[in-house]
Design a protein around this motif. Structure first.
Motif, PDB file in Angstrom:
ATOM      1  N   ASN A 120      52.276  73.571  18.146  1.00  0.00           N
ATOM      2  CA  ASN A 120      52.281  74.716  17.231  1.00  0.00           C
ATOM      3  C   ASN A 120      50.936  74.721  16.522  1.00  0.00           C
ATOM      4  OD1 ASN A 120      52.667  76.692  15.313  1.00  0.00           O
ATOM      5  ND2 ASN A 120      54.720  75.994  14.731  1.00  0.00           N
ATOM      6  N   THR A 121      50.070  75.677  16.876  1.00  0.00           N
ATOM      7  CA  THR A 121      48.709  75.678  16.345  1.00  0.00           C
ATOM      8  C   THR A 121      48.651  76.085  14.875  1.00  0.00           C
ATOM      9  OG1 THR A 121      48.412  77.937  17.190  1.00  0.00           O
ATOM     10  CG2 THR A 121      47.714  76.121  18.609  1.00  0.00           C
ATOM     11  N   ARG A 122      49.712  76.688  14.344  1.00  0.00           N
ATOM     12  CA  ARG A 122      49.712  77.031  12.912  1.00  0.00           C
ATOM     13  C   ARG A 122      49.900  75.784  12.052  1.00  0.00           C
ATOM     14  NH1 ARG A 122      53.460  82.524  12.496  1.00  0.00           N
ATOM     15  NH2 ARG A 122      52.031  83.926  13.606  1.00  0.00           N
ATOM     16  N   ASN A 133      50.374  83.316  20.934  1.00  0.00           N
ATOM     17  CA  ASN A 133      49.102  82.651  20.667  1.00  0.00           C
ATOM     18  C   ASN A 133      49.215  81.454  19.731  1.00  0.00           C
ATOM     19  OD1 ASN A 133      47.174  84.324  22.161  1.00  0.00           O
ATOM     20  ND2 ASN A 133      47.942  85.945  20.829  1.00  0.00           N
ATOM     21  N   CYS A 134      50.352  81.271  19.102  1.00  0.00           N
ATOM     22  CA  CYS A 134      50.529  80.096  18.249  1.00  0.00           C
ATOM     23  C   CYS A 134      51.028  78.899  19.040  1.00  0.00           C
ATOM     24  CB  CYS A 134      51.504  80.417  17.112  1.00  0.00           C
ATOM     25  SG  CYS A 134      50.902  81.691  15.977  1.00  0.00           S
ATOM     26  N   CYS A 135      51.200  79.042  20.329  1.00  0.00           N
ATOM     27  CA  CYS A 135      51.753  77.975  21.172  1.00  0.00           C
ATOM     28  C   CYS A 135      50.694  77.541  22.186  1.00  0.00           C
ATOM     29  CB  CYS A 135      53.010  78.456  21.886  1.00  0.00           C
ATOM     30  SG  CYS A 135      53.812  77.183  22.877  1.00  0.00           S
ATOM     31  N   GLU A 145      47.047  89.424  13.879  1.00  0.00           N
ATOM     32  CA  GLU A 145      47.133  87.994  14.127  1.00  0.00           C
ATOM     33  C   GLU A 145      46.546  87.628  15.488  1.00  0.00           C
ATOM     34  OE1 GLU A 145      47.963  85.729  12.077  1.00  0.00           O
ATOM     35  OE2 GLU A 145      47.910  84.017  13.448  1.00  0.00           O
ATOM     36  N   GLN A 169      43.340  85.143  16.499  1.00  0.00           N
ATOM     37  CA  GLN A 169      43.484  84.014  17.405  1.00  0.00           C
ATOM     38  C   GLN A 169      42.585  84.113  18.631  1.00  0.00           C
ATOM     39  OE1 GLN A 169      45.281  81.274  17.132  1.00  0.00           O
ATOM     40  NE2 GLN A 169      46.379  81.730  15.238  1.00  0.00           N
TER      41      GLN A 169
END
Length: 591
Positions: A83-85, A67-69, A19, A23
């Motif tokens: 939240n990039t997801r 990395n999702c933030c 993941e 990213q």
């Protein structure tokens, strides 16, 4: 538009590592309308768009270790956690009373630095302010942590206490270093780095060990690169100067022997912490080069021929240009002063040479004749009353300082208008500030009459160029003479004011005594008496009334005396006749 890429973080599980790899190629771009674009550098296309978080221009975006933030700040005074997801807002809170201009995530990912006019350290779990830092007069443009571990390894580390971070502001030539301490008392910077102009790009090597120095690369707006190397070990009073300054220039060949400076746009340290990646040239077509520099030399000038690299092919476009045919009677308007024009030029053949050389016997035309040839009214160009503007004052001042011409300096420095002085000082170049201070100091030592004029210039210089003067490392010896002169005059001012007060009291007392002596005695006797007839008559009647009153009083007294004499006579007669008053008892017996 602001861009930022995520940082790689080590994971234990393989799925999480995959993941992270996915990213790592995403580039976050903040836009002027408030949205954030996530661009895939591998695919070369837009992956997603983050909307609904900001109402104004995005100033800074920062990736979290997760990395999702993603964190962003804007002109709308708010900080948003994304939240990039899901491409949705996780949290939004107000970061400052003014616009928030910069962000930085702490090494452990639990704290967040935000900056507008003041720098705040936020606890990401509670979204509350942990520390305040004040010291910049303008908006902060850059924030970056310089250490990942505290310098004092004896105390337990909570992830944030003891770390250092760096900040730079707009129109500020000082980069400030701050330390996060356990107590809340110390809010000022512990040290600062001075540069020649406003910093536009900052990069550094993070210090992981106590003995390891921090290497700092600062690119300024004037196109120079400053390299610093310093061990962060507490408070430092004086600003630190750069160990090495790097510039890039052209070789100066091909008929032009004067080398021209090439601006450096950005610089970053490589993984070995020794070599640098330099970005220089034109912003539309920059050149990226990896160099290894000898930082022991204070000044380094790299010679690069960028003309060949930046040459743009425009031959095809020039072939399509057509020159319009114009008659000699056509009037063409020229940009500049409204209303003036010039005669249309008839296109000449390509065989004729455009350059015209003046013959040896001919004299050069004056400026007035050239303006007349352009059909420009010279009287309109002149300023009213024939007074020079502040632009010419600034030029004259610089010329007088460079040539040490007393006549020019007297003409400029004897000005009494505050607006002219302020505008002249504001428009003069930076390199002329110190010579102007030396000239003003020299004139302050002379005639006291000129000192009152020189103080106005000193006030404007210190007000408008205080930031530049604070960056000079040798400012104290430069202004030593001026400081001593002002201090000596202030000391004598107190004594003179006391003497002035005493003399004022004596003078007023002497003047008051003289005024009393000068007053002559006033004669109270009447110089002229006027008597009226009516007043004489009134006086006569008054006398008669007084006389009548006296006569009446005498008449009453006489009547009383007569009554008393009559009574005496009656008693005598009764005694003679034998008729005496009998008692009431005898009278009753007789009856």
């Amino acid at each position: 538009m602001y861009t930022d890429g995520p940082q790689r973080k080590k994971r234990k599980s393989e799925d999480a590592e995959v993941e992270v790899d996915r990213q790592l190629d995403i580039l976050a771009i903040g836009t002027a309308v408030g949205s954030i674009l996530l661009y895939s550098t591998v695919r070369g296309e837009l992956q997603s768009k983050l909307d609904g978080g900001h109402d104004s221009r995005v100033n800074c975006v920062r990736w979290h270790q997760d990395n999702c933030c993603l964190y962003s700040c804007s002109e709308d005074k708010h900080i948003v956690e994304w939240n990039t997801r899901t491409c949705k807002v996780k949290c939004k809170w107000k970061g400052d009373n003014n616009s928030v201009t910069s962000l930085c995530v702490s090494p452990d990912g639990k704290m967040l630095l935000s900056a507008g006019r003041t720098i705040k350290l936020w606890d990401l779990e509670t979204k509350e302010v942990y520390r305040h830092f004040t010291g910049h007069a303008t908006s902060v443009s850059s924030l970056i942590f310089t250490t990942v571990k505290p310098m004092n390894e004896n105390k337990p580390f909570d992830g944030i206490t003891g770390l250092y971070f760096l900040s730079g502001a707009i129109h500020d030539r000082l980069l400030s270093v701050w330390q996060i301490r356990s107590d809340r008392k110390e809010k000022n910077a512990v040290m600062s780095f001075t540069v020649t102009d406003e910093p536009t790009f900052v990069d550094l090597t993070v210090s992981e060990v106590k003995e390891e120095p921090v290497k700092l690369a600062v690119v300024c707006r004037d196109g120079q690169l400053h390299l610093f190397e310093h061990i962060l070990n507490g408070y430092c009073k004086k600003p630190l100067t750069s160990n090495c300054t790097v510039q890039i220039a052209t070789p100066g060949n091909d008929g032009d022997s004067t080398p021209k400076p090439v601006p450096i746009l950005a610089a970053a340290f490589c993984a070995d912490k020794q070599s640098l990646l330099l970005v220089y040239g034109n912003t539309l077509q920059p050149i990226i080069e990896k160099v290894s520099l000898n930082t022991t030399e204070p000044h380094i000038c790299l010679i690069r021929d960028i003309q060949k690299v930046l040459s743009l092919k425009t031959d095809v476009a020039l072939t399509k240009v057509k020159t319009p045919v114009a008659n000699s009677d056509t009037k063409v308007l020229v940009p500049g002063i409204p209303g003036h024009s010039t005669a249309a030029k008839i296109p000449s053949s390509g065989k004729e040479k455009k350059k015209s050389k003046r013959k040896p016997g001919e004299t050069e035309e004056s400026i007035e004749e050239r303006l007349g040839a352009l059909d420009i009214d010279v009287s309109k160009v002149k300023t009213p009353d024939g007074l020079p503007q502040t632009d010419s004052f600034a030029v004259l001042l610089v010329q007088g300082l460079e040539s040490n011409d007393a006549e020019i300096l007297n003409r400029v420095l004897n000005t009494r208008k505050e607006n002219v002085i302020k505008n002249t000082v504001a428009r003069m170049p930076i390199h002329a500030v110190i010579p102007l201070l030396h000239e003003l100091t020299k004139r302050l030592q002379g005639n006291p009459y000129s000192a009152s004029l020189m103080v106005r210039w000193l006030k404007s210089v210190f007000t408008l160029h205080a930031s530049y003067l604070s960056t000079l490392p040798d400012l104290i010896p430069q202004l030593g003479m001026l400081y001593q002169l002002m201090e000596s005059r202030v000391k004598t001012l107190q004594k003179l004011s006391r003497l002035h007060g005493r003399l004022f009291i004596l003078v007023t007392q002497v003047a008051a005594s003289e005024a009393v002596q000068d007053v002559t005695e006033v004669n109270q006797a009447a110089k002229l008496v006027y008597e009226d007839e009516s007043s004489e008559e009134e006086e006569g009647t008054d006398d008669e009334m007084i006389a009548d009153k006296d006569s009446d009083e005498n008449w009453d007294e006489d009547e009383e005396k007569e009554e008393q004499s009559d009574e005496q006579d009656m008693t005598v007669e009764k005694e003679i006749n034998g008729d005496s008053d009998l008692e009431p008892e005898n009278e009753s017996e007789e009856e």
